[in-house]
Design an enzyme around this catalytic site. Structure first.
Site, PDB file in Angstrom:
ATOM      1  N   ASP A  68      -3.762  -7.716   2.131  1.00  0.00           N
ATOM      2  CA  ASP A  68      -4.742  -7.786   1.044  1.00  0.00           C
ATOM      3  C   ASP A  68      -4.391  -8.926   0.091  1.00  0.00           C
ATOM      4  O   ASP A  68      -3.315  -9.528   0.198  1.00  0.00           O
ATOM      5  CB  ASP A  68      -4.828  -6.443   0.302  1.00  0.00           C
ATOM      6  CG  ASP A  68      -3.481  -5.946  -0.222  1.00  0.00           C
ATOM      7  OD1 ASP A  68      -2.481  -6.693  -0.157  1.00  0.00           O
ATOM      8  OD2 ASP A  68      -3.428  -4.802  -0.692  1.00  0.00           O
ATOM      9  N   ASN A 136      -2.680   5.971  -6.720  1.00  0.00           N
ATOM     10  CA  ASN A 136      -3.893   6.790  -6.576  1.00  0.00           C
ATOM     11  C   ASN A 136      -4.241   7.052  -5.106  1.00  0.00           C
ATOM     12  O   ASN A 136      -5.344   7.467  -4.788  1.00  0.00           O
ATOM     13  CB  ASN A 136      -5.071   6.101  -7.279  1.00  0.00           C
ATOM     14  CG  ASN A 136      -5.408   4.759  -6.638  1.00  0.00           C
ATOM     15  OD1 ASN A 136      -4.717   4.304  -5.727  1.00  0.00           O
ATOM     16  ND2 ASN A 136      -6.467   4.124  -7.106  1.00  0.00           N
ATOM     17  N   HIS A 138      -4.285   4.704  -2.720  1.00  0.00           N
ATOM     18  CA  HIS A 138      -4.908   3.586  -2.004  1.00  0.00           C
ATOM     19  C   HIS A 138      -3.955   2.994  -0.967  1.00  0.00           C
ATOM     20  O   HIS A 138      -2.725   3.099  -1.071  1.00  0.00           O
ATOM     21  CB  HIS A 138      -5.455   2.510  -2.959  1.00  0.00           C
ATOM     22  CG  HIS A 138      -4.448   1.665  -3.648  1.00  0.00           C
ATOM     23  ND1 HIS A 138      -4.579   1.262  -4.962  1.00  0.00           N
ATOM     24  CD2 HIS A 138      -3.295   1.091  -3.220  1.00  0.00           C
ATOM     25  CE1 HIS A 138      -3.567   0.493  -5.292  1.00  0.00           C
ATOM     26  NE2 HIS A 138      -2.762   0.383  -4.253  1.00  0.00           N
TER      27      HIS A 138
HETATM   28  C1  GLP Z   1      -0.880  -2.604  -4.480  1.00  0.00           C
HETATM   29  C2  GLP Z   1      -1.311  -3.316  -3.207  1.00  0.00           C
HETATM   30  C3  GLP Z   1      -0.861  -2.612  -1.957  1.00  0.00           C
HETATM   31  C4  GLP Z   1       0.521  -2.061  -2.156  1.00  0.00           C
HETATM   32  C5  GLP Z   1       0.426  -0.938  -3.158  1.00  0.00           C
HETATM   33  C6  GLP Z   1       1.757  -0.313  -3.530  1.00  0.00           C
HETATM   34  O1  GLP Z   1      -1.931  -2.462  -5.371  1.00  0.00           O
HETATM   35  N1  GLP Z   1      -2.725  -3.538  -3.138  1.00  0.00           N
HETATM   36  O2  GLP Z   1      -0.931  -3.472  -0.848  1.00  0.00           O
HETATM   37  O3  GLP Z   1       1.028  -1.586  -0.929  1.00  0.00           O
HETATM   38  O4  GLP Z   1      -0.293  -1.310  -4.318  1.00  0.00           O
HETATM   39  O5  GLP Z   1       2.539  -1.214  -4.262  1.00  0.00           O
HETATM   40  P1  GLP Z   1       4.060  -0.936  -4.602  1.00  0.00           P
HETATM   41  O6  GLP Z   1       4.810  -1.024  -3.340  1.00  0.00           O
HETATM   42  O7  GLP Z   1       4.449  -2.027  -5.588  1.00  0.00           O
HETATM   43  O8  GLP Z   1       4.121   0.411  -5.215  1.00  0.00           O
END
Ligand code: GLP
Length: 241
Positions: A68, A136, A138
Site C-alpha cells: 500500500d 481498527n 485494517h
Molecule cells: C498502516 C499500514 C499497514 C500496516 C498497518 C500496521 O496504516 N497501512 O500496511 O501494516 O497500518 O502498522 P504498524 O505495523 O506500524 O502497526
C-alpha cells in the site's frame, strides 16, 4: 481458525518472520513477495537483507510488491511506504528492477490502482504476503466498511490510519490510501500476519475471537487456508509458552 504462534517479544517475532521468508524463497526463488510497511515488519526485512547479503541467490529472482501507499506522498518522501521498503530491502539487495509499487503522486490515483491491478493479474498471485494488523483491524488500507474491495483501489483513510506514526512527521497529510484489495490478499498462496506490542492487544483479541466481519477486515484471514499468525506475548496479553 488461525492459531497464533506466541513468541517472547518483537525481536523473536522478527527473527521467526525472517525465517519464514527465507523458507519461502528457498522453496520458490521467483516468489512474488507482497510486503507491508509500518513499524511491525521492518526489523524482519532488515534480518532478511542480512541473510541475503551473505547468500545472494536467496533474492536473485524474487519480486517485491508494495502492499500500500499513502496518496500524496512520493517514492522519495521519507514517510512513504515505498521509501521504507527501498531503504530496508530493495536498494541493499539490488531489487530495483523487480520492485513494484504504487506511485503515491500519480495524478489519477484510480488509474494508478488499475495499473497495479493489471500488473498483479498478469504476474500474480502473490506467493508470500507479509501483513501488519491495523488498530481498527485494517489490512493495508482495507478499512472497516460494510463492503470491502477485492482488488487495488483508492481508499478513504480512517482516523486511526491518519494517526499512524509513519506519517506524523510528513510534510503533507496524505489524501487517501492506495492499496491492494482483500481478494488480492486472501488469494495469496501464503500469508504471514505479524502482531506485536501493547496497542495490538485489543485488535488481536478481536481477531482471535473468531467472528468474521467486514467491520474488521483482518478477520477474513480466518478463511485463508495457509495463514500464519506470529505475535509477541505483549500483544497476546500473556507470557509466551
Ligand atoms: C498502516 C499500514 C499497514 C500496516 C498497518 C500496521 O496504516 N497501512 O500496511 O501494516 O497500518 O502498522 P504498524 O505495523 O506500524 O502497526
Amino acid at each position: 481458525m488461525i492459531q497464533p504462534i506466541v513468541l517472547t517479544d518483537h525481536e523473536a517475532v522478527s527473527q521467526r518472520a525472517a525465517d519464514w521468508l527465507v523458507e519461502r524463497l528457498h522453496a520458490r526463488p521467483s516468489s512474488l513477495l507482497c510486503l507491508a510497511t509500518g513499524a511491525t515488519p521492518m526489523r524482519a526485512y532488515a534480518l532478511l537483507a542480512e541473510r541475503a547479503a551473505s547468500d545472494p541467490r536467496l533474492t536473485s529472482q524474487c519480486r517485491v510488491l508494495n502492499l500500500d501507499e499513502w496518496g500524496g506522498l512520493g517514492a522519495h518522501d521519507p514517510a512513504s511506504c515505498a521509501r521504507h521498503l527501498r531503504a530496508a530491502l530493495v536498494e541493499p539487495l539490488g531489487l530495483t528492477d523487480r520492485f513494484i509499487a504504487f506511485d503515491g503522486l500519480a495524478a489519477d490515483p484510480a488509474a494508478e490502482c488499475a495499473r497495479i491491478a493489471a500488473w498483479l493479474q498478469q504476474h500474480g498471485p502473490i506467493d508470500a504476503c507479509v501483513l501488519g494488523l491495523g488498530i481498527n483491524g485494517h489490512l493495508g488500507f482495507n478499512e472497516p466498511a460494510a463492503a470491502l474491495q477485492p482488488h487495488a483501489h483508492v481508499a478513504a483513510l480512517s482516523e486511526s490510519s491518519l494517526a499512524h506514526a509513519m506519517i506524523q512527521g510528513a510534510a503533507r497529510r496524505p489524501t487517501a490510501g492506495l492499496t491492494l484489495g482483500m481478494a488480492d490478499l486472501t488469494h495469496a498462496r501464503e500469508v504471514l500476519l505479524m502482531v506485536t506490542g501493547p496497542t495490538k492487544q485489543g485488535p488481536l483479541a478481536r481477531l482471535l475471537g473468531g467472528q468474521i466481519s467486514t467491520d474488521f477486515p483482518a478477520s477474513l484471514l480466518q478463511l485463508h487456508p495457509a495463514a500464519t499468525l506470529l505475535c509477541d506475548a505483549t500483544a497476546n496479553g500473556r507470557p509466551a509458552t
